[in-house]
Design a protein around this motif. Structure first.
Motif, PDB file in Angstrom:
ATOM      1  N   ASN A 194       0.804  -1.221   0.000  1.00 12.09           N
ATOM      2  CA  ASN A 194       0.000   0.000   0.000  1.00 12.09           C
ATOM      3  C   ASN A 194       0.838   1.274   0.000  1.00 12.09           C
ATOM      4  OD1 ASN A 194      -2.579  -1.191  -0.046  1.00 12.09           O
ATOM      5  ND2 ASN A 194      -2.518  -1.561   2.158  1.00 12.09           N
ATOM      6  N   VAL A 195       2.159   1.124  -0.003  1.00  6.34           N
ATOM      7  CA  VAL A 195       3.027   2.303  -0.072  1.00  6.34           C
ATOM      8  C   VAL A 195       2.968   2.869  -1.488  1.00  6.34           C
ATOM      9  CG1 VAL A 195       5.386   3.169   0.131  1.00  6.34           C
ATOM     10  CG2 VAL A 195       4.555   1.410   1.712  1.00  6.34           C
ATOM     11  N   PRO A 196       2.577   4.122  -1.649  1.00  4.82           N
ATOM     12  CA  PRO A 196       2.484   4.708  -2.999  1.00  4.82           C
ATOM     13  C   PRO A 196       3.838   4.693  -3.714  1.00  4.82           C
ATOM     14  CG  PRO A 196       1.398   6.106  -1.377  1.00  4.82           C
ATOM     15  CD  PRO A 196       2.148   5.069  -0.610  1.00  4.82           C
ATOM     16  N   GLN A 197       3.858   4.149  -4.919  1.00  2.57           N
ATOM     17  CA  GLN A 197       5.103   4.083  -5.680  1.00  2.57           C
ATOM     18  C   GLN A 197       5.598   5.476  -6.068  1.00  2.57           C
ATOM     19  OE1 GLN A 197       7.078   1.378  -6.377  1.00  2.57           O
ATOM     20  NE2 GLN A 197       5.689   0.423  -4.881  1.00  2.57           N
ATOM     21  N   ASP A 249      19.170   7.091  -1.502  1.00  3.20           N
ATOM     22  CA  ASP A 249      19.567   5.719  -1.814  1.00  3.20           C
ATOM     23  C   ASP A 249      18.571   4.750  -1.168  1.00  3.20           C
ATOM     24  OD1 ASP A 249      20.177   5.769   0.894  1.00  3.20           O
ATOM     25  OD2 ASP A 249      22.335   5.884   0.600  1.00  3.20           O
ATOM     26  N   SER A 250      18.834   3.455  -1.273  1.00  2.00           N
ATOM     27  CA  SER A 250      17.897   2.445  -0.771  1.00  2.00           C
ATOM     28  C   SER A 250      17.695   2.557   0.737  1.00  2.00           C
ATOM     29  CB  SER A 250      18.418   1.044  -1.115  1.00  2.00           C
ATOM     30  OG  SER A 250      18.509   0.881  -2.515  1.00  2.00           O
ATOM     31  N   LYS A 251      18.784   2.841   1.473  1.00  2.00           N
ATOM     32  CA  LYS A 251      18.696   2.958   2.926  1.00  2.00           C
ATOM     33  C   LYS A 251      17.845   4.158   3.325  1.00  2.00           C
ATOM     34  CE  LYS A 251      21.527   3.395   7.084  1.00  2.00           C
ATOM     35  NZ  LYS A 251      22.913   3.540   7.624  1.00  2.00           N
ATOM     36  N   ASP A 252      18.076   5.291   2.695  1.00  2.00           N
ATOM     37  CA  ASP A 252      17.307   6.500   3.004  1.00  2.00           C
ATOM     38  C   ASP A 252      15.832   6.301   2.672  1.00  2.00           C
ATOM     39  OD1 ASP A 252      19.543   7.878   3.889  1.00  2.00           O
ATOM     40  OD2 ASP A 252      20.032   8.632   1.886  1.00  2.00           O
ATOM     41  N   THR A 253      15.571   5.669   1.541  1.00  2.00           N
ATOM     42  CA  THR A 253      14.186   5.423   1.137  1.00  2.00           C
ATOM     43  C   THR A 253      13.484   4.510   2.133  1.00  2.00           C
ATOM     44  OG1 THR A 253      14.819   5.631  -1.197  1.00  2.00           O
ATOM     45  CG2 THR A 253      12.713   4.571  -0.715  1.00  2.00           C
ATOM     46  N   LEU A 254      14.203   3.494   2.608  1.00  5.00           N
ATOM     47  CA  LEU A 254      13.619   2.549   3.554  1.00  5.00           C
ATOM     48  C   LEU A 254      13.231   3.229   4.855  1.00  5.00           C
ATOM     49  CD1 LEU A 254      12.944  -0.356   4.484  1.00  5.00           C
ATOM     50  CD2 LEU A 254      15.334  -0.573   5.198  1.00  5.00           C
ATOM     51  N   PHE A 255      14.150   3.994   5.434  1.00  9.27           N
ATOM     52  CA  PHE A 255      13.929   4.569   6.764  1.00  9.27           C
ATOM     53  C   PHE A 255      13.106   5.862   6.739  1.00  9.27           C
ATOM     54  CE2 PHE A 255      17.564   1.810   7.649  1.00  9.27           C
ATOM     55  CZ  PHE A 255      17.162   1.227   8.836  1.00  9.27           C
ATOM     56  N   ASN A 256      13.138   6.588   5.629  1.00  3.86           N
ATOM     57  CA  ASN A 256      12.445   7.877   5.586  1.00  3.86           C
ATOM     58  C   ASN A 256      11.127   7.856   4.812  1.00  3.86           C
ATOM     59  OD1 ASN A 256      14.515   9.259   7.043  1.00  3.86           O
ATOM     60  ND2 ASN A 256      15.743   9.314   5.173  1.00  3.86           N
ATOM     61  N   MET A 296       5.544   4.886   6.230  1.00  6.40           N
ATOM     62  CA  MET A 296       4.281   4.602   5.554  1.00  6.40           C
ATOM     63  C   MET A 296       3.656   3.277   6.014  1.00  6.40           C
ATOM     64  SD  MET A 296       3.578   7.204   3.787  1.00  6.40           S
ATOM     65  CE  MET A 296       2.148   6.511   2.983  1.00  6.40           C
ATOM     66  N   VAL A 297       4.474   2.366   6.545  1.00 10.38           N
ATOM     67  CA  VAL A 297       3.929   1.076   7.010  1.00 10.38           C
ATOM     68  C   VAL A 297       3.799   1.037   8.534  1.00 10.38           C
ATOM     69  CG1 VAL A 297       4.797  -0.179   5.012  1.00 10.38           C
ATOM     70  CG2 VAL A 297       6.201  -0.041   7.073  1.00 10.38           C
ATOM     71  N   MET A 298       3.840   2.187   9.177  1.00 10.87           N
ATOM     72  CA  MET A 298       3.708   2.221  10.634  1.00 10.87           C
ATOM     73  C   MET A 298       2.411   1.602  11.143  1.00 10.87           C
ATOM     74  SD  MET A 298       6.263   3.053  12.404  1.00 10.87           S
ATOM     75  CE  MET A 298       5.378   3.153  13.965  1.00 10.87           C
ATOM     76  N   ARG A 324       1.292   4.552  17.386  1.00 16.13           N
ATOM     77  CA  ARG A 324       0.286   5.298  16.628  1.00 16.13           C
ATOM     78  C   ARG A 324       0.678   6.759  16.447  1.00 16.13           C
ATOM     79  NH1 ARG A 324      -5.494   2.902  18.951  1.00 16.13           N
ATOM     80  NH2 ARG A 324      -5.547   1.075  17.561  1.00 16.13           N
ATOM     81  N   ASP A 325       1.438   7.303  17.398  1.00 13.33           N
ATOM     82  CA  ASP A 325       1.917   8.665  17.263  1.00 13.33           C
ATOM     83  C   ASP A 325       2.917   8.799  16.114  1.00 13.33           C
ATOM     84  OD1 ASP A 325       0.345   9.519  19.346  1.00 13.33           O
ATOM     85  OD2 ASP A 325       1.927   9.400  20.847  1.00 13.33           O
ATOM     86  N   LYS A 326       3.518   7.658  15.716  1.00 11.44           N
ATOM     87  CA  LYS A 326       4.501   7.677  14.649  1.00 11.44           C
ATOM     88  C   LYS A 326       3.883   7.464  13.266  1.00 11.44           C
ATOM     89  CE  LYS A 326       7.793   7.947  17.731  1.00 11.44           C
ATOM     90  NZ  LYS A 326       8.598   9.177  17.908  1.00 11.44           N
ATOM     91  N   GLU A 327       2.591   7.136  13.235  1.00 14.33           N
ATOM     92  CA  GLU A 327       1.932   6.854  11.971  1.00 14.33           C
ATOM     93  C   GLU A 327       1.724   8.145  11.171  1.00 14.33           C
ATOM     94  OE1 GLU A 327      -1.632   4.653  12.580  1.00 14.33           O
ATOM     95  OE2 GLU A 327      -0.650   3.027  13.673  1.00 14.33           O
ATOM     96  N   VAL A 328       1.800   8.003   9.867  1.00 20.77           N
ATOM     97  CA  VAL A 328       1.543   9.144   8.976  1.00 20.77           C
ATOM     98  C   VAL A 328       0.394   8.765   8.048  1.00 20.77           C
ATOM     99  CG1 VAL A 328       3.896  10.009   9.039  1.00 20.77           C
ATOM    100  CG2 VAL A 328       3.253   8.336   7.317  1.00 20.77           C
ATOM    101  N   GLU A 329      -0.344   9.763   7.582  1.00 19.51           N
ATOM    102  CA  GLU A 329      -1.452   9.516   6.673  1.00 19.51           C
ATOM    103  C   GLU A 329      -0.962   9.495   5.235  1.00 19.51           C
ATOM    104  OE1 GLU A 329      -4.516  12.355   7.284  1.00 19.51           O
ATOM    105  OE2 GLU A 329      -4.852  11.818   9.381  1.00 19.51           O
ATOM    106  N   ASN A 330      -1.613   8.600   4.456  1.00 15.80           N
ATOM    107  CA  ASN A 330      -1.232   8.523   3.041  1.00 15.80           C
ATOM    108  C   ASN A 330      -1.670   9.807   2.321  1.00 15.80           C
ATOM    109  OD1 ASN A 330      -0.181   5.970   3.307  1.00 15.80           O
ATOM    110  ND2 ASN A 330      -2.133   4.949   2.852  1.00 15.80           N
TER     111      ASN A 330
END
Length: 281
Positions: free
Chosen positions: A169-172, A184-191, A196-198, A275-281
């Motif tokens: 469900n993560v928007p491409q 890079d791949s690491k930055d994309t994963l963590f940021n 988005m999958v919180m 839940r405080d860490k969740e972000v809206e799509n």
């Protein structure tokens, strides 16, 4: 339709509500009352105040040791299960062959009962440990490792499915935008990916936390608390106390109430934090 539903609301809700009251609310309230009583059946309960709770935390009951062991086991299990499950989910959401087959294979252990898993892993691990003159029942360290391995083997597939649903469900567009910005791949994963999958992480952490604290079948089959109850978890300690037939039924019920409060508070704090860490799509 909305007016009709409101008019007949009680008719549809009443059967479920009655079942919920009978099998959950009433036993729950009765259990709290019995935790302050000495009893053998619910009809001969005698009020004893807080004495059951005092006995529950005495040295001879082993409740504090079981709580410490369960807490360490839960922390290790939460970390290992979710790290491996998320890693496998990441791999299986890539364009690789036989993805559906791998998903099914990883999920299958979750369908096996805890008792069967416990005895199966006991046979396998003892076969290995006997080569070094050790057994699960003779060394608490190996018993702990065995429980963690069993928990991981059973739960990783289940958590993996939830993580896969979140990753899909993560928007491409966000991933592509991050790459365009030079991530890079690491930055994309963590940021990007993890924030988005919180919601999936929240669910998986809650399920792993609850299942780790409530573990009983696997603990009973794998080590049964041996050696000397050093690998006894909270659920087993409560059951052993309740059915010891030494007049400790009220103590066992007091332990159960404390157990419920501990799990409820920790689960609430975990849900509040994630839940405080969740972000809206």
């Amino acid at each position: 339709m909305e007016k009709i539903l409101k008019k007949h609301f009680l008719i549809f809700v009443l059967p479920t509500l009655l079942v919920f009251l009978v099998v959950f609310i009433v036993p729950f309230i009765l259990g709290i009352i019995l935790s302050f009583s000495k009893f053998t059946t619910i009809f001969n309960a005698k009020f004893v105040g807080l004495s059951n709770y005092v006995i529950a935390f005495s040295k001879g009951q082993g409740f504090s040791k079981a709580f410490a062991f369960t807490s360490v086991f839960t922390i290790v299990s939460i970390i290992t299960v979710n790290v491996f499950a998320f890693t496998i989910a990441l791999i299986l959401t890539r364009k690789i062959r036989a993805t559906n087959l791998f998903r099914s294979v990883f999920f299958m252990p979750n369908l096996i009962g805890g008792i069967v898993l416990g005895y199966t892993w006991q046979v396998m691990l003892d076969a290995i440990l006997l080569q070094f003159g050790q057994t699960l029942l003779a060394n608490a360290k190996y018993g702990f490792i065995g429980l963690v391995l069993l928990m991981n083997w059973q739960m990783i597939g289940y958590m993996m499915v939830i993580y896969i649903a979140g990753l899909q469900n993560v928007p491409q567009e966000l991933i592509e935008a991050a790459k365009i910005d030079g991530a890079d791949s690491k930055d994309t994963l963590f940021n990007v990916t993890i924030p988005m999958v919180m919601p999936s992480i929240t669910i998986c952490l809650f399920l792993t936390l609850a299942n780790s604290f409530k573990l009983y079948d696997q603990n009973l089959a794998l080590t049964a608390g041996a050696p000397l109850k050093k690998t006894q978890m909270l659920a087993m300690n409560i059951v052993d106390t309740m059915f010891s037939r030494n007049g400790f039924e009220g103590v066992g019920q007091a332990k159960a109430v404390v157990f419920f409060i501990i799990v409820a508070v920790i689960a609430y704090l975990q849900l509040r934090f994630t839940r405080d860490k969740e972000v809206e799509n």
